[in-house]
Design an enzyme around this catalytic site. Structure first.
Site, PDB file in Angstrom:
ATOM      1  N   LYS A 209      11.901 -43.773  62.300  1.00  0.00           N
ATOM      2  CA  LYS A 209      11.880 -45.176  61.892  1.00  0.00           C
ATOM      3  C   LYS A 209      11.976 -45.269  60.368  1.00  0.00           C
ATOM      4  O   LYS A 209      12.742 -46.043  59.830  1.00  0.00           O
ATOM      5  CB  LYS A 209      10.594 -45.821  62.411  1.00  0.00           C
ATOM      6  CG  LYS A 209      10.473 -47.289  62.128  1.00  0.00           C
ATOM      7  CD  LYS A 209       9.205 -47.821  62.781  1.00  0.00           C
ATOM      8  CE  LYS A 209       8.802 -49.150  62.181  1.00  0.00           C
ATOM      9  NZ  LYS A 209       7.512 -49.615  62.670  1.00  0.00           N
ATOM     10  N   GLU A 215       8.791 -33.671  58.506  1.00  0.00           N
ATOM     11  CA  GLU A 215       9.143 -32.745  59.586  1.00  0.00           C
ATOM     12  C   GLU A 215      10.557 -33.011  60.092  1.00  0.00           C
ATOM     13  O   GLU A 215      11.367 -32.099  60.256  1.00  0.00           O
ATOM     14  CB  GLU A 215       8.162 -32.900  60.767  1.00  0.00           C
ATOM     15  CG  GLU A 215       6.741 -32.426  60.485  1.00  0.00           C
ATOM     16  CD  GLU A 215       5.847 -33.534  59.957  1.00  0.00           C
ATOM     17  OE1 GLU A 215       6.379 -34.525  59.396  1.00  0.00           O
ATOM     18  OE2 GLU A 215       4.619 -33.402  60.089  1.00  0.00           O
ATOM     19  N   GLY A 270       5.883 -47.104  65.936  1.00  0.00           N
ATOM     20  CA  GLY A 270       6.440 -45.808  66.339  1.00  0.00           C
ATOM     21  C   GLY A 270       5.983 -45.397  67.730  1.00  0.00           C
ATOM     22  O   GLY A 270       6.781 -44.958  68.562  1.00  0.00           O
ATOM     23  N   ARG A 271       4.692 -45.572  68.017  1.00  0.00           N
ATOM     24  CA  ARG A 271       4.178 -45.096  69.309  1.00  0.00           C
ATOM     25  C   ARG A 271       4.528 -46.033  70.465  1.00  0.00           C
ATOM     26  O   ARG A 271       4.201 -45.735  71.612  1.00  0.00           O
ATOM     27  CB  ARG A 271       2.665 -44.867  69.211  1.00  0.00           C
ATOM     28  CG  ARG A 271       1.877 -46.018  68.627  1.00  0.00           C
ATOM     29  CD  ARG A 271       0.448 -45.576  68.280  1.00  0.00           C
ATOM     30  NE  ARG A 271      -0.283 -46.605  67.554  1.00  0.00           N
ATOM     31  CZ  ARG A 271      -0.238 -46.774  66.241  1.00  0.00           C
ATOM     32  NH1 ARG A 271       0.519 -45.994  65.486  1.00  0.00           N
ATOM     33  NH2 ARG A 271      -0.950 -47.714  65.660  1.00  0.00           N
ATOM     34  N   GLU A 356      -4.052 -42.906  67.794  1.00  0.00           N
ATOM     35  CA  GLU A 356      -3.464 -43.441  66.566  1.00  0.00           C
ATOM     36  C   GLU A 356      -3.673 -44.961  66.531  1.00  0.00           C
ATOM     37  O   GLU A 356      -3.829 -45.548  65.465  1.00  0.00           O
ATOM     38  CB  GLU A 356      -1.976 -43.087  66.474  1.00  0.00           C
ATOM     39  CG  GLU A 356      -1.406 -43.231  65.074  1.00  0.00           C
ATOM     40  CD  GLU A 356      -0.063 -42.540  64.889  1.00  0.00           C
ATOM     41  OE1 GLU A 356      -0.013 -41.401  64.407  1.00  0.00           O
ATOM     42  OE2 GLU A 356       0.962 -43.164  65.217  1.00  0.00           O
ATOM     43  N   HIS A 387      -8.865 -25.373  87.507  1.00  0.00           N
ATOM     44  CA  HIS A 387      -9.188 -23.961  87.296  1.00  0.00           C
ATOM     45  C   HIS A 387      -9.410 -23.677  85.822  1.00  0.00           C
ATOM     46  O   HIS A 387      -9.299 -22.531  85.379  1.00  0.00           O
ATOM     47  CB  HIS A 387      -8.072 -23.089  87.873  1.00  0.00           C
ATOM     48  CG  HIS A 387      -7.903 -23.306  89.345  1.00  0.00           C
ATOM     49  ND1 HIS A 387      -8.613 -22.594  90.291  1.00  0.00           N
ATOM     50  CD2 HIS A 387      -7.166 -24.205  90.038  1.00  0.00           C
ATOM     51  CE1 HIS A 387      -8.279 -23.025  91.501  1.00  0.00           C
ATOM     52  NE2 HIS A 387      -7.414 -24.012  91.379  1.00  0.00           N
ATOM     53  N   LYS A 515      -0.426 -36.525  54.681  1.00  0.00           N
ATOM     54  CA  LYS A 515       0.964 -36.423  54.221  1.00  0.00           C
ATOM     55  C   LYS A 515       0.994 -36.334  52.696  1.00  0.00           C
ATOM     56  O   LYS A 515       1.724 -35.535  52.121  1.00  0.00           O
ATOM     57  CB  LYS A 515       1.753 -37.669  54.651  1.00  0.00           C
ATOM     58  CG  LYS A 515       2.085 -37.758  56.114  1.00  0.00           C
ATOM     59  CD  LYS A 515       3.014 -38.964  56.334  1.00  0.00           C
ATOM     60  CE  LYS A 515       3.138 -39.320  57.799  1.00  0.00           C
ATOM     61  NZ  LYS A 515       3.807 -40.596  58.023  1.00  0.00           N
TER      62      LYS A 515
END
Ligand code: F6P
Length: 552
Positions: A209, A215, A270-271, A356, A387, A515
């Protein structure tokens, strides 16, 4: 819409919680034959059952009253109407517009956003169709057969989850085009995705965005270098890139052709962005029809959430249960266990969506929250998790609410495996509630002929305290429509929880600090300069990193 202050509704909840203390789940069931009917809800073949939570029908009535006191219906209406409910960034929150089924106008700052959404969707559809049909050609004239989505956070988790559920990452059934997702700046992630790939037939969808995320941009730059090493550099490489961003100028500067830059708007968090062109990988991997069906499923949940009074509103009711656990009961964790292997990445997706959004300690007005907000959320698919951490759930020292998500019908049935899967989910919820009391354990061991002293020694270890809360969500099956409903359900729950906590669920300022600090540390780690201002621990770690890096 005042921030949380001691209020009659809150006081009633606290008094009620005190009155409930000491009443076990099994006792609550014994006392009320209507309990399951009162504390479950059917909607469009879904069944949500929260009767194994530590609450009663009276609790729900008090929670609904509290939600009204907190103006929840007004917040819901404000979100759908495009009001600027993301107060700290002064933005509307309109991911629901992206899946709106008709073209009814929806104004943001006086302009209808629907036509721009339809234009973007038409471009997504065209690009996906071209790619799937082998009509998109790379720099050498060969068709693209492999797409790598480069993005992180919301630009990765949602599209990756949907592709996992609906198609799997690789076209193993010969149904279309391979899609991989690379998010991590760890070079291993991109290296693995590139291993064995042919640059001439590989295309990268760069989803960011902001188009400033370190990254994603670093991976995109490495991808371009990888292409250039075999295909030569220059503008021809543009054929191997599509970008999805709100920062079109930066994408074009990177070398993406204008026609291949798809928009995302600042009113899409974003999410919450998989419904936008950020979900292009879904349309490429699963086909446009699946993407449209996913959106239609989400839209059905949107309509239910927007139009249904709180006492029958599925996302709102489940959020009220979450709120009860988090704020009235002080539970600091929440476990999500999908009984569907295809939903393996659901907990990771929910971690961003919920944590977030609601991992905040400041109220909307800037005052500190005096009560806990979002509990930590974690999970793994069943039955694998049985398990692993279920021992902790059954016999650990904390009672943590568990959510069982159970699609009833298998997508690809094998023998009676689906029945075993579903039975396991139901059995775990039952076991968490009923436990295994000491007397029952002793009787069982005695019946097996164990000696009394051995019973004394072994029995305490086999006791499960029980009375551990859970919610079970049954859905008919996992297809695009149901997945859209599931994801929208969690989006709306998260929004309602945030509204009840009194926080802004739509910013994420906490992410920015790390950041900002990473910038100077890159120079320290890579070049050995500039960490003098850092604390002693960080300087010591940098020094050791430098020593180890030189030893290769
Ligand atoms: O983690 C912070 C965050 O801003 C998320 O909200 C977002 O989904 C992610 O980074 C990626 O951001 P972008 O799409 O701008 O690269």
């Amino acid at each position: 819409m005042n921030e949380i202050a001691p209020s009659p509704g809150w006081q009633a909840l606290i008094d009620h919680r005190r009155a409930l203390a000491g009443r076990s789940l099994t006792a609550l069931f014994a006392a009320n034959p209507q309990r399951f009917a009162q504390l479950s809800l059917a909607w469009d073949d879904w069944l949500a059952d929260w009767s194994k939570q530590r609450l009663t029908a009276e609790t729900m009535a008090l929670l609904v009253a509290y939600a009204r006191e907190r103006n929840l219906p007004a917040w819901i209406a404000a979100m759908f109407a495009g009001e600027k409910i993301n107060l700290s960034e002064q933005r509307p929150v309109l991911h629901t517009a992206l899946r709106q089924q008709g073209d009814a106008p929806l104004a943001v700052d006086g302009a209808d956003v629907i036509p721009a959404i339809r234009t973007a969707q038409a471009r997504m559809r065209m690009l996906a169709t071209q790619l799937r049909g082998g009509a998109r050609l790379g720099a050498t004239g060969r068709p693209i057969r492999y797409v790598i989505n480069l993005g992180i956070g919301g630009s990765d988790l949602g599209p990756r989850l949907v592709c996992d559920v609906l198609a799997g990452p690789r076209a193993v059934r010969g149904d279309g085009i391979d899609v991989a997702f690379v998010s991590n700046i760890d070079p291993e992630h991109l290296s693995r995705a590139l291993a064995g790939a042919d640059p001439a037939t590989t295309l990268f969808v760069v989803v960011s965005k902001s188009f400033t995320t370190q990254e994603t941009l670093k991976n995109a730059t490495s991808a371009r270098e990888w292409l250039a090493a075999q295909l030569g550099g220059g503008p021809a490489l543009g054929a191997h890139f599509i970008a999805v961003t709100a920062n079109a100028a930066a994408a074009r500067a990177f070398g993406v052709a204008g026609a291949d830059v798809l928009p995302i708007w600042d009113w899409v968090g974003g999410r919450f962005s998989l419904w936008s062109a950020a979900g292009l990988a879904i349309a490429i991997r699963c086909g446009w029809e699946s993407f449209a069906e996913l959106s239609a499923g989400a839209a059905a949940m949107d309509a239910h959430f927007r139009d249904t009074p709180l006492p029958h509103n599925l996302p709102a009711l489940l959020a009220l249960v979450d709120f009860w656990n988090a704020q009235a009961s002080g539970m600091s964790q929440r476990v999500v266990v999908p009984y569907a292997h295809a939903l393996s990445r659901l907990p990771a997706y929910l971690q961003q969506l919920v944590l977030e959004s609601n991992g905040k300690s400041v109220m909307r007005d800037g005052a500190p929250s005096s009560r806990p907000t979002a509990p930590a959320l974690w999970g793994e698919p069943g039955t694998d998790s049985q398990h692993a951490f279920f021992q902790w759930l059954h016999q650990g020292t904390q009672a943590v609410p568990v959510e069982f998500i159970v699609p009833v019908r298998a997508t690809h049935p094998l023998s009676d495996q689906q029945a075993l899967l579903v039975a396991n989910a139901l059995a775990q919820a039952q076991a968490l509630m009923t436990g295994r009391p000491l007397a029952a354990v002793r009787a069982e061991l005695a019946a097996k002929g164990m000696a009394p002293d051995a019973i004394d020694r072994d029995a305490p270890h086999r006791v499960c305290p029980g009375d551990r809360p859970s919610t079970t969500l049954l859905l008919p099956e996992l297809n695009a429509r149901r997945l859209g409903q599931l994801l929208a359900l969690y989006e709306h729950r998260t929004f309602v929880e945030g509204a009840l906590y009194g926080i802004n669920s739509f910013d994420q300022w906490g992410v920015e600090l790390g950041k900002a600090l990473a910038g100077p540390l890159v120079a320290a780690v890579r070049d050995g300069v500039g960490s003098a201002d850092a604390d002693a621990s960080t300087r010591g770690l940098v020094a050791h990193v430098r020593t180890l890096s030189r030893r290769v």
